[in-house]
Design a protein around this motif. Structure first.
Motif, short mmCIF file in Angstrom:
data_model
loop_
_atom_site.label_atom_id
_atom_site.label_comp_id
_atom_site.label_asym_id
_atom_site.label_seq_id
_atom_site.Cartn_x
_atom_site.Cartn_y
_atom_site.Cartn_z
N LYS A 2 0.85 -1.19 0.00
CA LYS A 2 0.00 0.00 0.00
C LYS A 2 0.89 1.24 0.00
O LYS A 2 1.97 1.23 0.62
CB LYS A 2 -0.88 0.02 1.25
N SER A 4 0.55 3.89 1.60
CA SER A 4 0.73 4.44 2.94
C SER A 4 1.89 3.81 3.71
O SER A 4 2.30 4.30 4.75
CB SER A 4 -0.57 4.26 3.75
N LEU A 5 2.46 2.73 3.15
CA LEU A 5 3.62 2.10 3.79
C LEU A 5 4.83 3.05 3.79
O LEU A 5 5.74 2.92 4.61
CB LEU A 5 3.97 0.80 3.05
N LEU A 6 4.79 4.06 2.88
CA LEU A 6 5.90 5.02 2.80
C LEU A 6 6.06 5.83 4.08
O LEU A 6 7.12 6.38 4.35
CB LEU A 6 5.70 5.96 1.60
N ASP A 7 4.97 5.90 4.90
CA ASP A 7 5.06 6.60 6.19
C ASP A 7 5.83 5.78 7.22
O ASP A 7 6.18 6.28 8.28
CB ASP A 7 3.65 6.84 6.76
N ILE A 8 6.05 4.51 6.93
CA ILE A 8 6.64 3.59 7.91
C ILE A 8 8.04 3.14 7.51
O ILE A 8 8.90 2.93 8.36
CB ILE A 8 5.70 2.36 8.09
N VAL A 9 8.29 2.99 6.21
CA VAL A 9 9.59 2.48 5.76
C VAL A 9 10.52 3.60 5.30
O VAL A 9 10.09 4.72 5.02
CB VAL A 9 9.45 1.43 4.63
N CYS A 10 11.81 3.27 5.26
CA CYS A 10 12.83 4.21 4.83
C CYS A 10 13.96 3.43 4.16
O CYS A 10 13.94 2.20 4.15
CB CYS A 10 13.37 4.99 6.04
N CYS A 11 14.94 4.16 3.65
CA CYS A 11 16.12 3.50 3.06
C CYS A 11 16.87 2.78 4.19
O CYS A 11 17.19 3.39 5.21
CB CYS A 11 17.02 4.55 2.41
N LYS A 15 18.43 5.71 6.22
CA LYS A 15 17.15 6.06 6.88
C LYS A 15 16.49 7.30 6.27
O LYS A 15 15.64 7.93 6.91
CB LYS A 15 17.34 6.28 8.41
N ASP A 17 14.02 9.27 3.28
CA ASP A 17 12.73 8.96 2.64
C ASP A 17 12.94 8.22 1.33
O ASP A 17 13.98 8.35 0.69
CB ASP A 17 11.97 10.26 2.31
N LEU A 18 11.89 7.49 0.93
CA LEU A 18 11.92 6.77 -0.34
C LEU A 18 10.90 7.39 -1.30
O LEU A 18 9.79 7.74 -0.88
CB LEU A 18 11.58 5.29 -0.12
N ARG B 76 -2.74 -1.77 12.20
CA ARG B 76 -2.08 -2.21 10.97
C ARG B 76 -1.04 -3.25 11.36
O ARG B 76 -0.29 -3.05 12.31
CB ARG B 76 -1.40 -0.99 10.34
N GLU B 96 0.53 -7.58 5.25
CA GLU B 96 1.40 -6.71 4.46
C GLU B 96 2.83 -7.18 4.65
O GLU B 96 3.31 -7.25 5.78
CB GLU B 96 1.31 -5.27 4.99
N GLY B 104 16.02 -2.62 9.98
CA GLY B 104 16.74 -1.75 9.05
C GLY B 104 15.87 -0.84 8.20
O GLY B 104 16.13 0.37 8.11
N PRO B 105 14.78 -1.35 7.56
CA PRO B 105 14.00 -0.49 6.67
C PRO B 105 12.86 0.27 7.34
O PRO B 105 11.95 0.72 6.64
CB PRO B 105 13.47 -1.48 5.63
N PHE B 106 12.88 0.43 8.67
CA PHE B 106 11.77 1.13 9.34
C PHE B 106 12.22 2.47 9.91
O PHE B 106 13.32 2.59 10.46
CB PHE B 106 11.15 0.22 10.41
N ARG B 107 11.34 3.47 9.76
CA ARG B 107 11.65 4.83 10.19
C ARG B 107 11.78 4.95 11.70
O ARG B 107 11.17 4.17 12.44
CB ARG B 107 10.52 5.78 9.77
N ALA B 110 8.60 4.71 14.21
CA ALA B 110 7.41 4.41 13.40
C ALA B 110 6.57 3.25 13.93
O ALA B 110 5.43 3.09 13.53
CB ALA B 110 7.83 4.11 11.96
N ARG B 156 15.60 2.94 18.44
CA ARG B 156 15.46 3.88 17.32
C ARG B 156 14.09 3.75 16.64
O ARG B 156 13.40 4.74 16.40
CB ARG B 156 16.57 3.62 16.28
#
Lengths: 63, 213
Positions: A2, A4-11, A15, A17-18, B76, B96, B104-107, B110, B156
């Motif tokens: 989805k 909206s996953l962009l609000d949760i994940v990062c590089c 770290k 934004d993607l 979620r 999901e 690693g891939p989480f802000r 978050a 973190r």
């Protein structure tokens, strides 16, 4: 995945934004993104989305 | 008559063929950790405690994540795994899925809830199998090869009032895990425990330590 996953994940490397580029999306307003690319806004590393699953492994851990 | 018998047979054959082709393409017979006692213990605690954005690290078949999604109060539920076959299984279940390494891939901040049943079996480095099954089970010589990097990054990624539920086996050294977590600024509390012939399994709830402590 989805959008909206962009609000949760990062590089995973730095770290940041993607950016999302969609190449295939299921029908409908909230359709899942089935294929595309995530690109780090800072280091430029790219991460593929295949069959709806983003691959956010660091490049050295991909096969 | 809605459907001729031959039509029904043909349809059935097609379905079997499709399923077999899908299984082959997706590697459904590939090793993915199957739910066991530890999964049940984690799922029970997770259904009770999970709130907000919930991530299961190393989700395997997605069984725990799916139980939290269907029975818990999380808004979620996301499952991540390094194993691509596991990601596909979890995704097929409706969880999901993200392919990634630990947190690693989480802000930053978050995640309201993090669940982790880590690979914890202490293994001899000269006698490892080098396949997905090993990745799912082996915790290196100490049993803590994945637990320690997870704890290094937890503060973190965890939201200020978030909680992580970590399954800890006595085989991986319960006191060592608690000591390591506390040294990283976390508060640790046991919320569930079960004993088996060769190990005791505990669910450790980890939170940010407040100034009052």
């Amino acid at each position: 995945m989805k959008e909206s996953l962009l609000d949760i994940v990062c590089c995973p490397l730095d770290k940041h934004d993607l950016d999302l580029e969609v190449t295939e999306r299921e029908a409908g307003e909230d359709g899942e993104i089935t294929a595309g690319t995530l690109t780090c806004t800072d280091c430029g590393e790219t991460y593929p989305i295949e069959d709806g699953i983003p691959n956010l492994l660091p490049p050295d851990m991909r096969e | 008559m809605p459907e001729a018998p031959e039509g029904g047979d043909a349809h059935e054959a097609d379905t079997t063929e499709t399923r077999d082709a899908l299984a082959e393409r997706r590697g459904l017979d590939a090793p993915v950790y199957a739910p066991a006692e530890d999964s049940g213990l984690l799922a029970g605690a997770a259904v009770e405690h999970a709130r907000g954005v919930t991530l299961e690290v190393g989700t395997g078949s997605g069984w725990v994540a799916d139980r939290v999604r269907t029975e818990g109060d999380a808004t979620r539920v996301i499952g991540s795994d390094v194993n691509p076959h596991a990601c596909e299984r979890a995704h097929d279940r409706g969880v999901e899925a993200i392919r990634g390494d630990l947190l690693g891939p989480f802000r930053d901040g978050a995640l309201d809830t993090v669940l982790f049943n880590p690979p914890y079996l202490p293994t001899d480095p000269d006698n490892e199998w080098d396949d997905w099954q090993e990745v799912a089970l082996s915790g290196g010589e100490s049993g803590r090869d994945l637990i320690e990097p997870f704890l290094d990054d937890l503060a973190r990624a965890l939201a200020p009032d978030g909680v992580a539920l970590l399954l800890v086996s006595s085989l991986a050294g319960f006191a060592d895990v608690v000591e390591y977590a506390v040294a990283r600024g976390l508060h640790a509390e046991t919320v569930a425990e079960e004993s088996y012939p060769f190990e005791t399994l505990s669910i450790l709830a980890l939170r940010h330590r407040t100034d009052r402590e």
